[in-house]
Write a protein that holds these residues in place. Structure first.
Motif, PDB file in Angstrom:
ATOM      1  N   TYR A   1       0.831  -1.204   0.000  1.00 21.98           N
ATOM      2  CA  TYR A   1       0.000   0.000   0.000  1.00 21.98           C
ATOM      3  C   TYR A   1       0.865   1.253   0.000  1.00 21.98           C
ATOM      4  CZ  TYR A   1      -3.262  -3.543   1.504  1.00 21.98           C
ATOM      5  OH  TYR A   1      -4.001  -4.676   1.581  1.00 21.98           O
ATOM      6  N   ILE A   2       0.564   2.153  -0.897  1.00 25.07           N
ATOM      7  CA  ILE A   2       1.244   3.450  -0.907  1.00 25.07           C
ATOM      8  C   ILE A   2       0.156   4.516  -0.793  1.00 25.07           C
ATOM      9  CG2 ILE A   2       2.727   5.043  -2.189  1.00 25.07           C
ATOM     10  CD1 ILE A   2       4.032   2.668  -3.537  1.00 25.07           C
ATOM     11  N   TRP A   3       0.247   5.312   0.258  1.00 23.94           N
ATOM     12  CA  TRP A   3      -0.761   6.362   0.481  1.00 23.94           C
ATOM     13  C   TRP A   3      -0.221   7.691  -0.020  1.00 23.94           C
ATOM     14  CZ3 TRP A   3      -5.331   4.977   3.073  1.00 23.94           C
ATOM     15  CH2 TRP A   3      -5.327   3.704   3.654  1.00 23.94           C
TER      16      TRP A   3
ATOM     17  N   LEU B   1       3.840  -8.809  -7.186  1.00 30.73           N
ATOM     18  CA  LEU B   1       3.408  -7.715  -6.305  1.00 30.73           C
ATOM     19  C   LEU B   1       2.395  -6.774  -6.962  1.00 30.73           C
ATOM     20  CD1 LEU B   1       4.158  -6.460  -3.448  1.00 30.73           C
ATOM     21  CD2 LEU B   1       5.594  -4.898  -4.719  1.00 30.73           C
ATOM     22  N   ARG B   2       1.307  -6.534  -6.248  1.00 31.94           N
ATOM     23  CA  ARG B   2       0.330  -5.531  -6.682  1.00 31.94           C
ATOM     24  C   ARG B   2       0.503  -4.312  -5.786  1.00 31.94           C
ATOM     25  NH1 ARG B   2      -0.052  -9.234  -9.689  1.00 31.94           N
ATOM     26  NH2 ARG B   2      -1.894 -10.111 -10.685  1.00 31.94           N
ATOM     27  N   ILE B   3       0.597  -3.148  -6.390  1.00 29.01           N
ATOM     28  CA  ILE B   3       0.740  -1.946  -5.592  1.00 29.01           C
ATOM     29  C   ILE B   3      -0.587  -1.212  -5.551  1.00 29.01           C
ATOM     30  CG2 ILE B   3       1.896   0.302  -5.422  1.00 29.01           C
ATOM     31  CD1 ILE B   3       4.351  -1.243  -6.503  1.00 29.01           C
ATOM     32  N   SER B   4      -1.124  -1.108  -4.355  1.00 30.64           N
ATOM     33  CA  SER B   4      -2.394  -0.417  -4.188  1.00 30.64           C
ATOM     34  C   SER B   4      -2.086   1.050  -3.916  1.00 30.64           C
ATOM     35  CB  SER B   4      -3.160  -1.061  -3.036  1.00 30.64           C
ATOM     36  OG  SER B   4      -4.360  -0.381  -2.837  1.00 30.64           O
ATOM     37  N   LEU B   5      -2.357   1.878  -4.893  1.00 32.40           N
ATOM     38  CA  LEU B   5      -2.058   3.298  -4.794  1.00 32.40           C
ATOM     39  C   LEU B   5      -3.273   4.003  -4.199  1.00 32.40           C
ATOM     40  CD1 LEU B   5       0.600   4.512  -5.695  1.00 32.40           C
ATOM     41  CD2 LEU B   5      -0.483   5.222  -7.809  1.00 32.40           C
ATOM     42  N   ARG B   6      -3.154   4.366  -2.932  1.00 29.29           N
ATOM     43  CA  ARG B   6      -4.305   4.958  -2.244  1.00 29.29           C
ATOM     44  C   ARG B   6      -4.124   6.461  -2.181  1.00 29.29           C
ATOM     45  NH1 ARG B   6      -5.516   0.544   2.478  1.00 29.29           N
ATOM     46  NH2 ARG B   6      -6.566  -0.881   1.069  1.00 29.29           N
TER      47      ARG B   6
ATOM     48  N   PHE C   1      -5.275   1.464  -8.668  1.00 31.47           N
ATOM     49  CA  PHE C   1      -5.702   2.726  -8.078  1.00 31.47           C
ATOM     50  C   PHE C   1      -6.854   2.409  -7.129  1.00 31.47           C
ATOM     51  CE2 PHE C   1      -3.937   4.205 -12.171  1.00 31.47           C
ATOM     52  CZ  PHE C   1      -3.005   5.094 -11.676  1.00 31.47           C
ATOM     53  N   ALA C   2      -6.585   2.502  -5.830  1.00 26.30           N
ATOM     54  CA  ALA C   2      -7.613   2.136  -4.850  1.00 26.30           C
ATOM     55  C   ALA C   2      -8.802   3.080  -4.959  1.00 26.30           C
ATOM     56  CB  ALA C   2      -7.021   2.179  -3.456  1.00 26.30           C
ATOM     57  N   THR C   3      -9.982   2.481  -5.067  1.00 23.86           N
ATOM     58  CA  THR C   3     -11.209   3.286  -5.172  1.00 23.86           C
ATOM     59  C   THR C   3     -12.319   2.631  -4.362  1.00 23.86           C
ATOM     60  OG1 THR C   3     -11.748   2.053  -7.180  1.00 23.86           O
ATOM     61  CG2 THR C   3     -10.808   4.242  -7.487  1.00 23.86           C
ATOM     62  N   ASP C   4     -13.328   3.420  -4.096  1.00 25.02           N
ATOM     63  CA  ASP C   4     -14.547   2.894  -3.487  1.00 25.02           C
ATOM     64  C   ASP C   4     -15.530   2.617  -4.614  1.00 25.02           C
ATOM     65  OD1 ASP C   4     -14.522   2.439  -0.850  1.00 25.02           O
ATOM     66  OD2 ASP C   4     -15.165   4.444  -0.233  1.00 25.02           O
ATOM     67  N   LEU C   5     -16.342   1.620  -4.417  1.00 22.34           N
ATOM     68  CA  LEU C   5     -17.332   1.297  -5.442  1.00 22.34           C
ATOM     69  C   LEU C   5     -18.369   2.420  -5.525  1.00 22.34           C
ATOM     70  CD1 LEU C   5     -18.218  -0.901  -7.449  1.00 22.34           C
ATOM     71  CD2 LEU C   5     -19.704  -1.762  -5.666  1.00 22.34           C
ATOM     72  N   GLU C   6     -18.582   2.899  -6.728  1.00 27.07           N
ATOM     73  CA  GLU C   6     -19.557   3.976  -6.896  1.00 27.07           C
ATOM     74  C   GLU C   6     -20.938   3.383  -7.128  1.00 27.07           C
ATOM     75  OE1 GLU C   6     -19.521   6.286 -10.526  1.00 27.07           O
ATOM     76  OE2 GLU C   6     -19.637   8.094  -9.322  1.00 27.07           O
ATOM     77  N   ARG C   7     -21.907   3.937  -6.448  1.00 28.46           N
ATOM     78  CA  ARG C   7     -23.285   3.475  -6.641  1.00 28.46           C
ATOM     79  C   ARG C   7     -23.843   4.155  -7.891  1.00 28.46           C
ATOM     80  NH1 ARG C   7     -21.548   0.593  -3.582  1.00 28.46           N
ATOM     81  NH2 ARG C   7     -21.686   0.541  -1.325  1.00 28.46           N
ATOM     82  N   ARG C   8     -24.557   3.396  -8.660  1.00 26.53           N
ATOM     83  CA  ARG C   8     -25.110   3.914  -9.900  1.00 26.53           C
ATOM     84  C   ARG C   8     -26.068   5.081  -9.629  1.00 26.53           C
ATOM     85  NH1 ARG C   8     -25.541   2.742 -15.209  1.00 26.53           N
ATOM     86  NH2 ARG C   8     -24.062   1.067 -15.221  1.00 26.53           N
ATOM     87  N   MET C   9     -26.796   4.967  -8.526  1.00 30.23           N
ATOM     88  CA  MET C   9     -27.750   6.016  -8.128  1.00 30.23           C
ATOM     89  C   MET C   9     -27.055   7.373  -8.045  1.00 30.23           C
ATOM     90  SD  MET C   9     -30.886   5.002  -7.330  1.00 30.23           S
ATOM     91  CE  MET C   9     -31.512   5.894  -5.915  1.00 30.23           C
ATOM     92  N   MET C  10     -25.872   7.354  -7.439  1.00 29.67           N
ATOM     93  CA  MET C  10     -25.151   8.598  -7.238  1.00 29.67           C
ATOM     94  C   MET C  10     -24.725   9.189  -8.574  1.00 29.67           C
ATOM     95  SD  MET C  10     -22.949   7.572  -3.966  1.00 29.67           S
ATOM     96  CE  MET C  10     -21.899   9.003  -3.861  1.00 29.67           C
TER      97      MET C  10
END
Lengths: 140, 150
Positions: free
Chosen positions: B69-71, B105-110, B137-146
């Protein structure tokens, strides 16, 4: 002799009456400490260093992300640039790729543009099943 | 006719009015085992960032040991493993992990949603310099409604 025949008063069984209590205690411990991992995102594969491929301008779709969040789209062999919002890129890409299946997305982000806009464009491209995406930084 | 205890009106229900507690311990054990199996203890703490949202968000298909993880914070600070690191050290930290993982290795870029892209690009270059190629690229799941509301 009486001493030899004396029976032990200690039970040879493991006491099981408190087993449920122990289980509950452990359960509460794990309930409190559990964190479900949040390992998700948009995956990309970076090119290896010094791996440069010459691509015909005809097959490139230049996508420029500006600091204000507007996205300029221009075909490699054209001078006309159209402007869109980041979430419209999915539709734009679908239209363009229908005309040229060999299309490569060249995403060029302005150094001051928020990371969010790049993610929105990348999201749109990935939703539209774009596989060949190049990420670059534009000139500030 | 001999009526016992007042006849039908006072007939007692056979169903118990108590919640059965004999299976309580079994349920507790079942839950216990579930949580024991799913628990992953945290090795590093989260940085306070605003997560970008994306509809195409997917799960990283790799074991936790092979994710780094890289923040990247809004002001460009880079945090790896609970430590603030200077930009040019990133490749030195990534390179040994890349070799160790057997090029998996997977790098999660937060990165913070509002972080200027220059910082994200600089970190990407460091990752490339270390030889690693898989970035998420770390992301949150976007709701379609939004999205429709936007």
């Amino acid at each position: 002799m009486a001493i030899l025949k004396k029976q032990s008063k200690v039970s040879d069984e493991i006491p099981s009456a408190s087993m449920a209590d122990i289980a509950f205690l452990l359960l509460i411990f794990f309930l409190v400490t559990t964190v479900f991992p949040k390992d998700r995102g948009l995956p990309i594969v970076l090119p290896e260093e010094q791996e440069e491929v010459e691509i015909s301008q005809r097959n490139i779709l230049h996508i420029t992300i500006n600091p204000d969040g507007t996205v300029g789209v221009r075909r490699g062999d054209s001078q006309n640039e159209s402007f869109h919002r980041p979430h419209q890129i999915q539709q734009v890409w679908r239209t363009e790729v229908a005309q040229n299946p060999n299309l490569i997305a060249g995403v060029r982000t302005h150094p001051d543009a928020a990371h969010r806009y790049m993610i929105q464009v990348l999201d749109g491209l990935q939703m539209a099943n774009a596989e060949r995406i190049s990420l670059q930084m534009g000139e500030g | 006719m001999a009526l016992k205890g007042g006849g039908g009106l006072q007939r007692k229900s056979k169903a118990s009015d108590q919640i059965p507690s004999s299976s309580l311990a079994d349920i507790a054990f079942l839950l216990l085992i579930f949580f024991m199996v799913t628990t992953v203890f945290r090795t590093e703490s989260d940085r306070p960032i605003e997560w970008p949202e994306a509809e195409a968000t997917q799960q990283i298909d790799e074991t936790r040991d092979n994710i780094m993880y890289i923040w990247i914070e809004r002001n460009g600070d880079i945090w790896i493993n609970d430590r603030l690191v200077p930009l040019d050290v990133v490749s030195e930290l990534v390179a040994p992990r890349w070799v160790e993982s057997g090029r998996r290795l997977r790098i999660s870029l937060r990165a913070d949603a509002e972080a200027p892209y220059r910082y994200v690009d600089a970190v990407q270059r460091q990752i490339q310099q270390a030889g690693a190629i898989y970035v998420v690229f770390a992301t949150d799941l976007e709701r379609r409604m939004m999205r429709e509301r936007r």
